[in-house]
Design a protein around this motif. Structure first.
Motif, PDB file in Angstrom:
ATOM      1  N   LYS A  85     -48.371 -44.356 -11.738  1.00  0.00           N
ATOM      2  CA  LYS A  85     -48.584 -43.695 -13.022  1.00  0.00           C
ATOM      3  C   LYS A  85     -47.281 -43.436 -13.782  1.00  0.00           C
ATOM      4  O   LYS A  85     -47.295 -43.159 -14.960  1.00  0.00           O
ATOM      5  CB  LYS A  85     -49.336 -42.386 -12.824  1.00  0.00           C
ATOM      6  N   ASP A  86     -46.157 -43.508 -13.102  1.00  0.00           N
ATOM      7  CA  ASP A  86     -44.901 -43.119 -13.729  1.00  0.00           C
ATOM      8  C   ASP A  86     -43.762 -44.041 -13.263  1.00  0.00           C
ATOM      9  O   ASP A  86     -42.838 -43.614 -12.597  1.00  0.00           O
ATOM     10  CB  ASP A  86     -44.591 -41.663 -13.374  1.00  0.00           C
ATOM     11  N   TRP A  87     -43.831 -45.297 -13.605  1.00  0.00           N
ATOM     12  CA  TRP A  87     -42.869 -46.280 -13.111  1.00  0.00           C
ATOM     13  C   TRP A  87     -41.442 -46.018 -13.556  1.00  0.00           C
ATOM     14  O   TRP A  87     -40.520 -46.384 -12.880  1.00  0.00           O
ATOM     15  CB  TRP A  87     -43.275 -47.667 -13.562  1.00  0.00           C
ATOM     16  N   TYR A  88     -41.257 -45.423 -14.703  1.00  0.00           N
ATOM     17  CA  TYR A  88     -39.903 -45.263 -15.218  1.00  0.00           C
ATOM     18  C   TYR A  88     -39.498 -43.806 -15.323  1.00  0.00           C
ATOM     19  O   TYR A  88     -38.651 -43.443 -16.102  1.00  0.00           O
ATOM     20  CB  TYR A  88     -39.773 -45.932 -16.592  1.00  0.00           C
ATOM     21  N   GLY A  89     -40.113 -42.935 -14.531  1.00  0.00           N
ATOM     22  CA  GLY A  89     -39.798 -41.515 -14.595  1.00  0.00           C
ATOM     23  C   GLY A  89     -38.500 -41.188 -13.883  1.00  0.00           C
ATOM     24  O   GLY A  89     -37.769 -42.051 -13.423  1.00  0.00           O
ATOM     25  N   ASN A  90     -38.225 -39.924 -13.795  1.00  0.00           N
ATOM     26  CA  ASN A  90     -37.048 -39.445 -13.101  1.00  0.00           C
ATOM     27  C   ASN A  90     -37.454 -38.163 -12.387  1.00  0.00           C
ATOM     28  O   ASN A  90     -37.201 -37.077 -12.867  1.00  0.00           O
ATOM     29  CB  ASN A  90     -35.909 -39.200 -14.095  1.00  0.00           C
ATOM     30  N   ASP A  91     -38.098 -38.294 -11.249  1.00  0.00           N
ATOM     31  CA  ASP A  91     -38.624 -37.161 -10.510  1.00  0.00           C
ATOM     32  C   ASP A  91     -37.508 -36.545  -9.659  1.00  0.00           C
ATOM     33  O   ASP A  91     -36.986 -37.188  -8.754  1.00  0.00           O
ATOM     34  CB  ASP A  91     -39.775 -37.625  -9.616  1.00  0.00           C
ATOM     35  N   PRO A  92     -37.129 -35.290  -9.924  1.00  0.00           N
ATOM     36  CA  PRO A  92     -36.034 -34.663  -9.187  1.00  0.00           C
ATOM     37  C   PRO A  92     -36.348 -34.425  -7.710  1.00  0.00           C
ATOM     38  O   PRO A  92     -35.448 -34.131  -6.935  1.00  0.00           O
ATOM     39  CB  PRO A  92     -35.827 -33.330  -9.922  1.00  0.00           C
ATOM     40  N   ASN A  93     -37.595 -34.584  -7.310  1.00  0.00           N
ATOM     41  CA  ASN A  93     -37.989 -34.369  -5.919  1.00  0.00           C
ATOM     42  C   ASN A  93     -38.022 -35.648  -5.091  1.00  0.00           C
ATOM     43  O   ASN A  93     -38.375 -35.614  -3.915  1.00  0.00           O
ATOM     44  CB  ASN A  93     -39.363 -33.697  -5.866  1.00  0.00           C
ATOM     45  N   ARG A  94     -37.678 -36.780  -5.696  1.00  0.00           N
ATOM     46  CA  ARG A  94     -37.752 -38.058  -4.975  1.00  0.00           C
ATOM     47  C   ARG A  94     -36.341 -38.557  -4.684  1.00  0.00           C
ATOM     48  O   ARG A  94     -35.533 -38.735  -5.594  1.00  0.00           O
ATOM     49  CB  ARG A  94     -38.563 -39.075  -5.777  1.00  0.00           C
ATOM     50  N   HIS A  95     -36.040 -38.775  -3.356  1.00  0.00           N
ATOM     51  CA  HIS A  95     -34.684 -39.094  -2.914  1.00  0.00           C
ATOM     52  C   HIS A  95     -34.669 -40.272  -1.950  1.00  0.00           C
ATOM     53  O   HIS A  95     -35.530 -40.386  -1.081  1.00  0.00           O
ATOM     54  CB  HIS A  95     -34.056 -37.886  -2.213  1.00  0.00           C
ATOM     55  N   PHE A  96     -33.636 -41.109  -2.070  1.00  0.00           N
ATOM     56  CA  PHE A  96     -33.400 -42.234  -1.155  1.00  0.00           C
ATOM     57  C   PHE A  96     -32.028 -42.047  -0.528  1.00  0.00           C
ATOM     58  O   PHE A  96     -31.028 -41.896  -1.236  1.00  0.00           O
ATOM     59  CB  PHE A  96     -33.452 -43.563  -1.924  1.00  0.00           C
ATOM     60  N   TYR A  97     -31.981 -42.046   0.826  1.00  0.00           N
ATOM     61  CA  TYR A  97     -30.724 -41.887   1.547  1.00  0.00           C
ATOM     62  C   TYR A  97     -30.526 -43.067   2.493  1.00  0.00           C
ATOM     63  O   TYR A  97     -31.377 -43.339   3.341  1.00  0.00           O
ATOM     64  CB  TYR A  97     -30.725 -40.605   2.380  1.00  0.00           C
ATOM     65  N   LEU A  98     -29.419 -43.757   2.346  1.00  0.00           N
ATOM     66  CA  LEU A  98     -29.001 -44.824   3.259  1.00  0.00           C
ATOM     67  C   LEU A  98     -27.585 -44.470   3.683  1.00  0.00           C
ATOM     68  O   LEU A  98     -26.641 -44.610   2.900  1.00  0.00           O
ATOM     69  CB  LEU A  98     -29.049 -46.185   2.559  1.00  0.00           C
ATOM     70  N   LYS A  99     -27.453 -43.985   4.927  1.00  0.00           N
ATOM     71  CA  LYS A  99     -26.166 -43.449   5.369  1.00  0.00           C
ATOM     72  C   LYS A  99     -25.865 -43.836   6.811  1.00  0.00           C
ATOM     73  O   LYS A  99     -26.766 -43.931   7.643  1.00  0.00           O
ATOM     74  CB  LYS A  99     -26.151 -41.922   5.277  1.00  0.00           C
ATOM     75  N   SER A 100     -24.586 -44.018   7.080  1.00  0.00           N
ATOM     76  CA  SER A 100     -24.083 -44.220   8.442  1.00  0.00           C
ATOM     77  C   SER A 100     -24.806 -45.346   9.168  1.00  0.00           C
ATOM     78  O   SER A 100     -25.298 -45.180  10.282  1.00  0.00           O
ATOM     79  CB  SER A 100     -24.178 -42.911   9.230  1.00  0.00           C
ATOM     80  N   CYS A 101     -24.850 -46.501   8.522  1.00  0.00           N
ATOM     81  CA  CYS A 101     -25.421 -47.718   9.105  1.00  0.00           C
ATOM     82  C   CYS A 101     -24.293 -48.759   9.116  1.00  0.00           C
ATOM     83  O   CYS A 101     -24.239 -49.633   8.236  1.00  0.00           O
ATOM     84  CB  CYS A 101     -26.621 -48.192   8.308  1.00  0.00           C
ATOM     85  N   PRO A 102     -23.380 -48.684  10.080  1.00  0.00           N
ATOM     86  CA  PRO A 102     -22.159 -49.490  10.061  1.00  0.00           C
ATOM     87  C   PRO A 102     -22.367 -50.995  10.210  1.00  0.00           C
ATOM     88  O   PRO A 102     -21.487 -51.769   9.834  1.00  0.00           O
ATOM     89  CB  PRO A 102     -21.349 -48.939  11.228  1.00  0.00           C
ATOM     90  N   SER A 103     -23.509 -51.431  10.736  1.00  0.00           N
ATOM     91  CA  SER A 103     -23.766 -52.870  10.928  1.00  0.00           C
ATOM     92  C   SER A 103     -24.524 -53.501   9.775  1.00  0.00           C
ATOM     93  O   SER A 103     -24.746 -54.711   9.768  1.00  0.00           O
ATOM     94  CB  SER A 103     -24.550 -53.088  12.221  1.00  0.00           C
ATOM     95  N   LEU A 104     -24.929 -52.701   8.791  1.00  0.00           N
ATOM     96  CA  LEU A 104     -25.739 -53.219   7.686  1.00  0.00           C
ATOM     97  C   LEU A 104     -24.942 -54.209   6.847  1.00  0.00           C
ATOM     98  O   LEU A 104     -23.899 -53.880   6.305  1.00  0.00           O
ATOM     99  CB  LEU A 104     -26.245 -52.068   6.804  1.00  0.00           C
ATOM    100  N   ILE A 105     -25.470 -55.429   6.764  1.00  0.00           N
ATOM    101  CA  ILE A 105     -24.812 -56.504   6.017  1.00  0.00           C
ATOM    102  C   ILE A 105     -25.527 -56.764   4.703  1.00  0.00           C
ATOM    103  O   ILE A 105     -24.906 -57.051   3.692  1.00  0.00           O
ATOM    104  CB  ILE A 105     -24.794 -57.800   6.863  1.00  0.00           C
ATOM    105  N   SER A 106     -26.862 -56.639   4.714  1.00  0.00           N
ATOM    106  CA  SER A 106     -27.646 -57.046   3.559  1.00  0.00           C
ATOM    107  C   SER A 106     -28.660 -55.975   3.162  1.00  0.00           C
ATOM    108  O   SER A 106     -29.389 -55.461   3.999  1.00  0.00           O
ATOM    109  CB  SER A 106     -28.378 -58.349   3.899  1.00  0.00           C
TER     110      SER A 106
END
Length: 176
Positions: A132-153
């Motif tokens: 319903k809200d493809w281009y919104g900016n919801d302050p409660n929605r978060h993505f964290y990608l951290k401390s993954c030293p082998s990640l290449i792609s």
């Protein structure tokens, strides 16, 4: 749920057929299966009375995970109702993560943290997005990608995370 360690014997001989962990009468956890001559047939993880698989495909109606997964594939249009947080931090052996299209629409927080074996992430289109809200900016929605030293792609398809307000990517020094 009842879990224990035990043994099973062949009914017609006094030789052990299985020794290991059980849950609700099924082989579940670490265990060893023996043939009728006492030789090891399988030594490893068991899940719901079967051999634990290191490559798992998640589909509607089949959403069972365990912590020995090395390759996780989420099929298209999966996990859209029941998940609000996706935290894969306990999958310490995870090497490859593939998410199809239009999955995890209700997930407000994604945590891929401390996955030292993770090498590749592919996220298809329209994932982690409320339709319903493809281009919104919801302050409660978060993505964290951290401390993954082998990640290449890391590949993220169109319109995925389109209404997330936070995207933190840290300590992924091998990322190309």
């Amino acid at each position: 749920m009842h879990a224990c360690h035990g043994r099973a014997y062949y009914a017609d001989l006094s030789k052990m057929e299985y020794e290991g962990e059980w849950c609700e009468g099924m082989r579940w956890g670490r265990g060893t299966q023996y043939n009728r001559n006492g030789k090891i047939v399988y030594d490893g993880e068991w899940l719901s009375d079967g051999h634990g698989k290191t490559s798992v495909a998640l589909r509607k109606g089949n959403e069972l995970l365990h912590n020995h997964i090395e390759e996780l594939t989420i099929c298209n249009d999966c996990c859209n109702d029941e998940w609000s947080v996706l935290d894969l931090s306990l999958l310490s052996l995870l090497k490859n993560l593939v998410i199809g299209n239009e999955c995890f629409g209700c997930v407000d927080e994604v945590k891929l943290i401390g996955l030292t074996e993770l090498k590749s992430i592919v996220i298809g289109e329209n994932n982690f997005t409320e339709m319903k809200d493809w281009y919104g900016n919801d302050p409660n929605r978060h993505f964290y990608l951290k401390s993954c030293p082998s990640l290449i792609s890391l590949r993220i398809g169109c319109y995925s995370f389109s209404d997330y307000s936070v995207c933190e990517i840290e300590n992924v020094d091998a990322l190309e």
